[in-house]
Design a protein around this motif. Structure first.
Motif, PDB file in Angstrom:
ATOM      1  N   GLN A  39       0.834  -1.189   0.000  1.00 12.05           N
ATOM      2  CA  GLN A  39       0.000   0.000   0.000  1.00 12.05           C
ATOM      3  C   GLN A  39       0.872   1.241   0.000  1.00 12.05           C
ATOM      4  OE1 GLN A  39      -1.924   0.749   3.970  1.00 12.05           O
ATOM      5  NE2 GLN A  39      -1.135  -1.288   4.431  1.00 12.05           N
ATOM      6  N   MET A  40       0.265   2.344  -0.376  1.00 12.24           N
ATOM      7  CA  MET A  40       0.943   3.631  -0.440  1.00 12.24           C
ATOM      8  C   MET A  40       0.143   4.622   0.388  1.00 12.24           C
ATOM      9  SD  MET A  40       3.465   5.444  -1.879  1.00 12.24           S
ATOM     10  CE  MET A  40       3.997   4.307  -3.174  1.00 12.24           C
ATOM     11  N   GLN A  41       0.826   5.355   1.258  1.00 12.46           N
ATOM     12  CA  GLN A  41       0.149   6.373   2.054  1.00 12.46           C
ATOM     13  C   GLN A  41       0.438   7.744   1.446  1.00 12.46           C
ATOM     14  OE1 GLN A  41       1.315   6.881   6.192  1.00 12.46           O
ATOM     15  NE2 GLN A  41      -0.781   7.429   6.730  1.00 12.46           N
ATOM     16  N   LEU A  42      -0.591   8.337   0.870  1.00 13.16           N
ATOM     17  CA  LEU A  42      -0.452   9.638   0.223  1.00 13.16           C
ATOM     18  C   LEU A  42      -1.019  10.744   1.114  1.00 13.16           C
ATOM     19  CD1 LEU A  42      -1.421   9.250  -3.543  1.00 13.16           C
ATOM     20  CD2 LEU A  42       0.832   9.124  -2.483  1.00 13.16           C
ATOM     21  N   SER A  43      -0.350  11.882   1.086  1.00 11.65           N
ATOM     22  CA  SER A  43      -0.864  13.092   1.703  1.00 11.65           C
ATOM     23  C   SER A  43      -0.562  14.251   0.769  1.00 11.65           C
ATOM     24  CB  SER A  43      -0.213  13.349   3.077  1.00 11.65           C
ATOM     25  OG  SER A  43      -0.473  12.305   3.980  1.00 11.65           O
ATOM     26  N   VAL A  44      -1.473  15.209   0.722  1.00  7.40           N
ATOM     27  CA  VAL A  44      -1.293  16.398  -0.106  1.00  7.40           C
ATOM     28  C   VAL A  44      -1.689  17.603   0.735  1.00  7.40           C
ATOM     29  CG1 VAL A  44      -1.963  17.611  -2.211  1.00  7.40           C
ATOM     30  CG2 VAL A  44      -1.783  15.119  -2.228  1.00  7.40           C
ATOM     31  N   VAL A  45      -0.858  18.650   0.711  1.00  7.75           N
ATOM     32  CA  VAL A  45      -1.177  19.867   1.454  1.00  7.75           C
ATOM     33  C   VAL A  45      -0.568  21.050   0.717  1.00  7.75           C
ATOM     34  CG1 VAL A  45       0.891  19.842   2.929  1.00  7.75           C
ATOM     35  CG2 VAL A  45      -1.234  20.883   3.778  1.00  7.75           C
ATOM     36  N   ARG A  46      -1.254  22.179   0.764  1.00 10.43           N
ATOM     37  CA  ARG A  46      -0.711  23.374   0.142  1.00 10.43           C
ATOM     38  C   ARG A  46       0.428  23.916   0.994  1.00 10.43           C
ATOM     39  NH1 ARG A  46      -4.897  28.046  -1.571  1.00 10.43           N
ATOM     40  NH2 ARG A  46      -4.671  28.567   0.647  1.00 10.43           N
ATOM     41  N   ARG A  47       1.304  24.715   0.391  1.00  8.83           N
ATOM     42  CA  ARG A  47       2.499  25.192   1.072  1.00  8.83           C
ATOM     43  C   ARG A  47       2.199  26.024   2.313  1.00  8.83           C
ATOM     44  NH1 ARG A  47       7.776  23.341   0.605  1.00  8.83           N
ATOM     45  NH2 ARG A  47       7.968  22.309  -1.404  1.00  8.83           N
ATOM     46  N   ASP A  48       1.000  26.594   2.406  1.00  3.90           N
ATOM     47  CA  ASP A  48       0.619  27.310   3.621  1.00  3.90           C
ATOM     48  C   ASP A  48      -0.075  26.383   4.607  1.00  3.90           C
ATOM     49  OD1 ASP A  48      -1.678  26.892   2.188  1.00  3.90           O
ATOM     50  OD2 ASP A  48      -2.497  28.896   2.469  1.00  3.90           O
ATOM     51  N   THR A  49      -0.076  25.068   4.339  1.00  6.98           N
ATOM     52  CA  THR A  49      -0.663  23.973   5.142  1.00  6.98           C
ATOM     53  C   THR A  49      -2.188  23.968   5.093  1.00  6.98           C
ATOM     54  OG1 THR A  49      -0.718  25.090   7.314  1.00  6.98           O
ATOM     55  CG2 THR A  49       1.330  23.944   6.687  1.00  6.98           C
ATOM     56  N   ALA A  50      -2.787  24.616   4.108  1.00  8.51           N
ATOM     57  CA  ALA A  50      -4.229  24.533   3.900  1.00  8.51           C
ATOM     58  C   ALA A  50      -4.542  23.364   2.962  1.00  8.51           C
ATOM     59  CB  ALA A  50      -4.767  25.828   3.304  1.00  8.51           C
ATOM     60  N   GLY A  51      -5.792  22.923   2.984  1.00  7.19           N
ATOM     61  CA  GLY A  51      -6.266  21.937   2.023  1.00  7.19           C
ATOM     62  C   GLY A  51      -5.681  20.547   2.175  1.00  7.19           C
ATOM     63  N   PHE A  52      -5.371  20.123   3.408  1.00  2.94           N
ATOM     64  CA  PHE A  52      -4.787  18.796   3.621  1.00  2.94           C
ATOM     65  C   PHE A  52      -5.782  17.707   3.229  1.00  2.94           C
ATOM     66  CE2 PHE A  52      -4.005  15.032   6.222  1.00  2.94           C
ATOM     67  CZ  PHE A  52      -2.641  14.828   6.037  1.00  2.94           C
TER      68      PHE A  52
END
Length: 302
Positions: A114-127
């Motif tokens: 499995q792969m654990q993905l996370s995405v967040v904007r550089r200002d840490t919004a939108g996680f």
């Protein structure tokens, strides 16, 4: 279905959570829309990534850098290779990438698979944490919507078969006018009708225990469902450079799919430097995932 309720290990968390006032204030989520189902972009050419697929690590060196925390796209003989890095803000899409070995070919053997993905904007919004699926071509694909303009960081956490766990990262781009969202310190989050409190300090340079407590309408939620080998997944990001800090979920053994627990969830982490950190708790209840956000500042250890 048998239900195992694990309560004993969280006594300290419950004492803190229900004995303290909730006057800290609620966390305010950034003005971004939730992810939507993605359109299929699987036809994008991988270029040099096409070719024979290997079933495991390709002569990776024995020494693996485990401190990258998603700051680098290459570590330990593995490289994160995205198909595309530019997305239209607010438009459903798909993120597709391969993990290449030293020979440049996609690796397909992972433990666990499995792969654990996370995405967040550089200002840490939108996680967000999209679910990725590995294709027969060695390419991982996940639905992804970048809800607003900005530069986003993609984290890919995985363990190659026979190797060490790594977290690699790369930037994704959503063109347009960008206004950073400020985040004041907070330990209380309101999300989807749930109230989540985070207790415990991040102490610089030593192991720190933090405890999340989930309630709804003033009542403890005691039937949290497993998420990623625990009853919650905690992501800790250093605000200065977005380094992802390792977290121990403290569940041994990992809960079975039909196990239930709550309202307390315990974690252990070790922050290397002082300053601000953004903390995201993903928990699952009634079949749906939820993400609570917190902003903490470290306490210096003695």
């Amino acid at each position: 279905m048998q239900t195992a309720v694990r309560m004993g290990g969280y006594a300290a968390a419950l004492a803190l959570a229900f004995g303290a006032a909730w006057g800290v204030g609620a966390a305010t989520r950034p003005p971004v829309a939730p992810p939507a189902p993605a359109a299929d972009t699987s036809g994008v050419d991988m270029g040099d990534m096409h070719g024979p697929v290997v079933d495991g690590p390709s002569t990776a060196p024995a020494t693996v850098d485990l401190t990258t925390g998603g700051l680098a796209a290459t570590a330990g003989g593995y490289t994160l290779v995205p198909q595309a890095t530019t997305f239209v803000p607010g438009q459903p899409g798909q993120v597709a990438f391969a993990v290449a070995g030293l020979d440049g070919r996609p690796v397909t053997a992972f433990d666990p698979a499995q792969m654990q993905l996370s995405v967040v904007r550089r200002d840490t919004a939108g996680f967000q944490q999209p679910a990725a699926v590995l294709g027969p071509d060695g390419v991982w694909r996940a639905p992804l919507t970048l809800p607003a303009p900005g530069i986003y960081r993609l984290y890919a956490g995985f363990t190659p078969s026979g190797g060490h766990r790594l977290v690699l990262g790369t930037d994704l781009f959503a063109p347009g006018d960008f206004a950073p969202v400020p985040f004041a310190p907070t330990r209380v989050a309101q999300v989807d009708g749930y109230q989540v409190r985070l207790d415990g300090d991040l102490v610089t340079g030593r192991s720190s225990q933090v405890f999340a407590t989930v309630t709804r309408d003033g009542r403890a939620v005691t039937d949290l469902e497993p998420v990623g080998g625990s009853f919650g997944d905690l992501t800790v990001l250093r605000r200065s450079d977005l380094a992802q800090i390792p977290v121990d979920p403290g569940e041994s053994p990992a809960p079975a799919p039909d196990d239930r627990s709550g309202p307390g969830i315990a974690f252990t982490t070790r922050v290397p430097t002082s300053g601000g950190y953004r903390v995201f708790l993903t928990f699952r209840h009634a079949g749906a995932p939820h993400i609570a956000e917190f902003t903490l500042t470290t306490r210096e250890g003695s």
